[in-house]
Scaffold this active site. Structure first.
Site, PDB file in Angstrom:
ATOM      1  N   HIS A  48     -41.336   0.198  64.783  1.00 28.01           N
ATOM      2  CA  HIS A  48     -40.243  -0.035  63.685  1.00 28.01           C
ATOM      3  C   HIS A  48     -40.410  -1.333  62.817  1.00 28.01           C
ATOM      4  O   HIS A  48     -40.771  -2.731  63.748  1.00 28.01           O
ATOM      5  CB  HIS A  48     -38.315   0.031  64.449  1.00 28.01           C
ATOM      6  CG  HIS A  48     -37.542  -0.078  63.160  1.00 28.01           C
ATOM      7  ND1 HIS A  48     -36.498  -1.820  64.074  1.00 28.01           N
ATOM      8  CD2 HIS A  48     -37.019  -0.007  62.622  1.00 28.01           C
ATOM      9  CE1 HIS A  48     -35.966  -2.335  63.310  1.00 28.01           C
ATOM     10  NE2 HIS A  48     -35.853  -1.120  62.132  1.00 28.01           N
ATOM     11  N   ARG A  55     -34.539  -8.084  55.349  1.00 30.39           N
ATOM     12  CA  ARG A  55     -33.648  -7.373  53.910  1.00 30.39           C
ATOM     13  C   ARG A  55     -33.241  -9.259  53.641  1.00 30.39           C
ATOM     14  O   ARG A  55     -33.209  -9.986  54.943  1.00 30.39           O
ATOM     15  CB  ARG A  55     -32.545  -6.937  54.559  1.00 30.39           C
ATOM     16  CG  ARG A  55     -31.981  -7.666  56.447  1.00 30.39           C
ATOM     17  CD  ARG A  55     -30.999  -6.023  57.439  1.00 30.39           C
ATOM     18  NE  ARG A  55     -30.780  -6.840  57.980  1.00 30.39           N
ATOM     19  CZ  ARG A  55     -31.398  -6.552  59.402  1.00 30.39           C
ATOM     20  NH1 ARG A  55     -32.369  -6.189  59.384  1.00 30.39           N
ATOM     21  NH2 ARG A  55     -30.941  -7.052  60.066  1.00 30.39           N
ATOM     22  N   ARG A  67     -27.624   6.625  50.952  1.00 27.41           N
ATOM     23  CA  ARG A  67     -28.174   7.972  50.895  1.00 27.41           C
ATOM     24  C   ARG A  67     -28.781   8.164  52.036  1.00 27.41           C
ATOM     25  O   ARG A  67     -29.424   7.643  52.725  1.00 27.41           O
ATOM     26  CB  ARG A  67     -29.539   7.558  49.932  1.00 27.41           C
ATOM     27  CG  ARG A  67     -30.186   8.451  49.541  1.00 27.41           C
ATOM     28  CD  ARG A  67     -30.989   8.123  48.807  1.00 27.41           C
ATOM     29  NE  ARG A  67     -32.228   9.251  48.212  1.00 27.41           N
ATOM     30  CZ  ARG A  67     -33.183   9.440  48.524  1.00 27.41           C
ATOM     31  NH1 ARG A  67     -33.736   8.439  49.692  1.00 27.41           N
ATOM     32  NH2 ARG A  67     -33.575  10.770  48.723  1.00 27.41           N
TER      33      ARG A  67
END
Length: 416
Positions: free
Chosen positions: A226, A230, A376
């Site tokens: 993973h 950001r 989403r």
């Protein structure tokens, strides 16, 4: 079920209205909207959109005003109407625009950094998915693109039913919006500080851009991987970087862990010798499944709220880290993708995937943030494996390979 970290997904009715070019000036001060007269979407709203957005904007104003009035009286605005976020507010497009970042959208901030960070992550998304598809040799990544009326959007690339990976996803998102203060707190290490000066219950305008990925291989001797990188900005010019890369094996191979951690130690050392020990320990703390008293995997690096130096230096660090994903992970997969395994070993992998699901749905900041702010769903849950297993009160046999790695999950180790 499917996906994590990543991922930073939220809609603001106020910003949507501003982008459409019809926010009443009497409302603007109440919701801290930064509208752009040069927006490419200005004036494109349909009558239905106008009514929907105006109602949502009015709801936001009432909620914020009620929160301020209640705070002035020393009370909570328990009956303040909720702001309608909209889970289905994303519009599918055949091809994403050249950039999802637009000058003037969102809170005032460092627009050049926003644009450069998105461009860097787009390039990383393509290079990583190309490399993974080449290793898999069978499946390719399917790309879905979407945009939002208020600006931003995203691109998901998902591989499924491959020769090596059951599922692998790499998701890019660019988001303009406003979030409840509790969502901000869930998304960061020091969330409370990010809403400083705002009344209780008041929403926080923000910009976020991130690239998130989870890869679930078929072979129990190939670890899950993973990463998430950001960049955030909130109203008032507050900014920070966050992210990291971590690995989750079902069976312990110390040479693999030395390679993975060694690769990221080299990355960290190129930027600051204090980064690796600090961020490795941070990962060990962050990826704990508290109700199990064990870690999700065997760590890597993790950092959040990073803004202690020139943003250009932190940009270069994030770029180096995301572009080291394949060198850190690829050789481990190549080494083990054809290893023989038994049904019992496959069942153990499935049980460890169950732990992965538990962490992501209960503790992962990206997942919790996305669910709280109306993102989403397919992107938020992309991190979850297609299959997992739970057995009642299962304990591995003493002295077994399963017991060996359980010890590492309960007692984090130094690998390099």
């Amino acid at each position: 079920m499917n996906f994590s970290s990543s991922t930073i997904l939220v809609i603001s009715a106020a910003l949507t209205s501003a982008a459409k070019g019809f926010v009443p000036t009497s409302i603007l001060p109440s919701v801290s909207v930064a509208a752009s007269s040069g927006s490419s979407l200005s004036g494109t709203a349909t009558p239905v959109e106008r009514e929907s957005f105006q109602r949502s904007l009015l709801s936001a104003r009432i909620a914020n005003d009620a929160a301020k009035a209640a705070a002035a009286n020393g009370k909570k605005a328990e009956n303040a109407p909720p702001v309608t976020i909209g889970w289905d507010s994303h519009t599918a497009v055949d091809k994403a625009p050249d950039s999802l970042v637009r000058p003037g959208d969102g809170p005032d901030g460092n627009y050049p950094m926003r644009a450069r960070f998105e461009k860097m992550l787009r390039e990383a998304q393509i290079s990583i998915t190309d490399a993974i598809a080449k290793i898999d040799g069978k499946a390719t990544f399917q790309e879905d693109c979407w945009t939002r009326a208020n600006g931003g959007g995203g691109m998901s690339r998902v591989l499924k039913d491959g020769a090596v990976w059951e599922k692998a996803g790499v998701n890019l998102s660019v988001v303009y919006g406003s979030m409840p203060q509790e969502a901000l707190q869930a998304a960061t290490e020091r969330g409370v500080d990010r809403a400083k000066g705002m009344a209780p219950g008041e929403r926080v305008p923000f910009f976020a851009c991130g690239l998130s990925c989870v890869m679930h291989p078929r072979n129990p001797f190939c670890p899950t991987m993973h990463f998430n990188y950001r960049y955030f900005e909130t109203d008032g010019g507050v900014w920070w970087f966050g992210g990291g890369t971590d690995i989750t094996p079902s069976y312990l191979n110390e040479e693999d862990m030395k390679h993975f951690h060694g690769t990221y130690k080299e990355v960290c050392d190129r930027h600051d010798p204090e980064f690796y020990p600090k961020f490795k320990a941070w990962a060990d703390r962050y990826f704990i499944i508290s109700h199990r008293n064990e870690t999700r995997g065997l760590g890597g690096i993790f950092f959040d709220d990073l803004n202690d130096r020139d943003p250009e230096l932190l940009f270069e660090f994030a770029k180096d880290a995301v572009n080291s994903v394949v060198p850190a992970y690829g050789p481990i997969i190549e080494k083990h993708k054809d290893d023989p395994f038994t049904e019992q070993q496959k069942q153990w992998q499935q049980m460890r995937r169950g732990r992965y699901v538990e962490f992501n749905l209960v503790y992962d900041r990206g997942t919790v943030f996305g669910l709280k702010t109306g993102g989403r769903i397919e992107s938020i849950l992309m991190s979850l494996p297609e299959t997992a297993r739970w057995e009642y009160d299962h304990h591995p046999e003493e002295g077994s390979p399963e017991a060996e790695i359980m010890d590492a999950f309960k007692h984090p180790r130094e690998w390099v």
